[in-house]
Structures are given as C-alpha cells and as structure tokens.
Design an enzyme around this catalytic site. Sequence first.
Site, PDB file in Angstrom:
ATOM      1  N   CYS A 135      82.574  57.427  61.229  1.00  0.00           N
ATOM      2  CA  CYS A 135      83.147  58.224  60.133  1.00  0.00           C
ATOM      3  C   CYS A 135      84.492  58.802  60.575  1.00  0.00           C
ATOM      4  O   CYS A 135      84.549  59.537  61.563  1.00  0.00           O
ATOM      5  CB  CYS A 135      82.204  59.342  59.713  1.00  0.00           C
ATOM      6  SG  CYS A 135      82.930  60.339  58.391  1.00  0.00           S
ATOM      7  N   LYS A 161      73.280  57.316  51.843  1.00  0.00           N
ATOM      8  CA  LYS A 161      74.434  58.017  52.423  1.00  0.00           C
ATOM      9  C   LYS A 161      74.057  58.430  53.851  1.00  0.00           C
ATOM     10  O   LYS A 161      72.891  58.667  54.150  1.00  0.00           O
ATOM     11  CB  LYS A 161      74.732  59.249  51.553  1.00  0.00           C
ATOM     12  CG  LYS A 161      75.901  60.101  52.023  1.00  0.00           C
ATOM     13  CD  LYS A 161      77.237  59.471  51.756  1.00  0.00           C
ATOM     14  CE  LYS A 161      78.374  60.305  52.330  1.00  0.00           C
ATOM     15  NZ  LYS A 161      79.649  59.581  52.344  1.00  0.00           N
TER      16      LYS A 161
HETATM   17  C1  SIN Z   1      82.531  60.212  54.506  1.00  0.00           C
HETATM   18  O1  SIN Z   1      81.530  60.759  54.014  1.00  0.00           O
HETATM   19  O2  SIN Z   1      83.451  60.886  54.982  1.00  0.00           O
HETATM   20  C2  SIN Z   1      82.636  58.727  54.496  1.00  0.00           C
HETATM   21  C3  SIN Z   1      81.544  58.073  55.247  1.00  0.00           C
HETATM   22  C4  SIN Z   1      82.017  57.323  56.453  1.00  0.00           C
HETATM   23  O3  SIN Z   1      83.183  56.953  56.522  1.00  0.00           O
HETATM   24  O4  SIN Z   1      81.218  57.058  57.339  1.00  0.00           O
END
Ligand code: SIN
Length: 311
Positions: free
Chosen positions: A129, A45
């Site tokens: 993001c 992540k």
């Molecule tokens: C998120 O955590 O909001 C999604 C990750 C991303 O779109 O980079």
Amino acid sequence: MTSLKTTIAGLELETCIYNASGPLCTTAEELDDLGQSMAGAILSKSATLEYRAGNEKPRYYETGWGSINSMGLPNEGYKFYADYAKQAAQYGKPYIVSVSGMGFEDNATIIKHLAGNENIKAIELNLSCPNLPGKPQTGYDFEQSRALLNRVFEVAQQPLGVKLPPYFDMPHFEMMAEVLNDFPISFATCINSIGNGLVIDTDQECVVIKPKKGFGGIGGDFIKPTALANVRKFYTLLKKDVDIIGVGGIKNGMDAFEHILCGASAVQIGTQLMREGTGCFARIAGELQEIMNKKGYSSINDFKGKLKDME
Ligand code: SIN
C-alpha cells in the site's frame, strides 16, 4: 465451448476475472454485490487490526486515462471480514481476505484469527500500500519482506499469497523472487498501484486529492505495461506452483488476454470496477471469450504464459 475457468491457490474459479482489493470491497453491501456479480471470486478490502476511516477526502480522482488514490486503507477491521465469510459462502465462489496489518504482530494476529475459518479460502497479504503516511511499502524492503513472511507462515493455515508493488529494475525482480521462493506462497498478485504519482488540475493549478499533498497511487491505462512486465517477470522467476494474478490497466477483454499471455492465471479489476461497477466482470468475460473463440482457444491454459520472444 470456451471456458474461463481457472485454478488459483488450488481453488477452482468459474471465471478468471475478479476484483482487486481496493475499490468496492469494503462493506457487506459491496461484498454482496461482488458475490452476485460474474466475478470469479470475492476479495475483501485489506483488513487491519482495527476499523480505519482512512485518509482525508477527496482521496480518489478519476481522469481519462485512469485514477489516482490515497485511500489510506479505510476498512472495517479484520473481525468484520472474518465474520462476513459465512455470508460469502452463499455465493458459491472463493472468498479471499486481504490482510494489511500495520506491523508484523498485527499481521500475525489477523492471520491466526482467520486460520480456523473454513469459509475463508485464501489470504492475500498486502505488501504494497503506497498510501500510509510515514510508512514505506514492505515489498520494497527485501529483508523486511522475508522477516514478515517468516512470521506469518508460523500461523497461516489457508493458502497465502502476496500483493506486490510494481518493480522497475531487473535486480529488484530477482531479489524479490529469491525471497518469495523461500516460502510456500500460493500466489503473487502483480501489481498494486504505482506510488507515488501526482495528478494536477491545471485550471485550478492544484493537486486533485487531499492526502499527502496530492501524492497517491496511480491506476488505469498507463500502468498496464508495468503490470505486464511484472506479471511476466514473476511468472518466469517464481516456482512453477505459484500462480500469478495480474492487475493493472485492465478495462477490456484484450487487456485481460495480454495479462494471461504473460503468465497470469487470473486477473483483477481495480480502476475499471470503480468506473463501471460490478457489470464490468460479465462484459470483460464476454470480450475475452470472443477473442479466444476467434483465436481457436477453448481454455485459458491454451495461451497462458505463451508470450513469444522475437526470433
Ligand atoms: C488504499 O486503501 O490506500 C489502497 C489500497 C492499497 O493500495 O493497497
């Protein structure tokens, strides 16, 4: 014998299919599941400087054609993903850390910290993001992207690639490619979710996720044509030593085949991973191998990037 082996950023992957940085890659348990699965790599992540709880729930919603999310980068903080690298090494596949600092210096601090870690094989810098209230996507600002890359390449030691937002206009593909071609990037991941969409529950006459009054990133079936266009464009515009990683709308072997035909050296799975769990990697790999067998291809290099124009 059909092989799904590939090389990205100089790293050998047993199969060209692995997870997108997004679903099911936040905790040690989730990363272990990826390690034990048929995924060709483990991608974390996106890490920020500090732990983030993320946006208010509900923040993910799935519908027949795909998903909308506004997760807001919930993650354990970069030190956790650096420390996890030792544990990742047991799985014998590359461990890649996604980085999404809240500003230039956060990114530089994180990437500097990761630099000495031999179990982190590459870094995917997230420029895209769509879910941080009040923060625009860096990838849509070409000068900011250039300045950020200038800063992070002062400290990066591992191969570094970028996760791009979807582009829609021809000059924008060219402007971003011009920026990226000025740096030693190893790969470009195309595309992040399409922000900012809106999904509606018509019974309730209401939005389906809470953050940002229901606006969020769209994933799944509808984004595949946009993802393919971005893979294809960056495959043709970026320097030949930059690997393209395709993500967007892949739920079966044929979708993966299309991404590779457009020029992807590997593909990532997002919405379908969330839907199906880590078993999706073996299933999609099997389907892709079956397609390759039927077409007489023994490796992905036999068809990678070979999409034909009409005569
Ligand atoms: C998120 O955590 O909001 C999604 C990750 C991303 O779109 O980079």
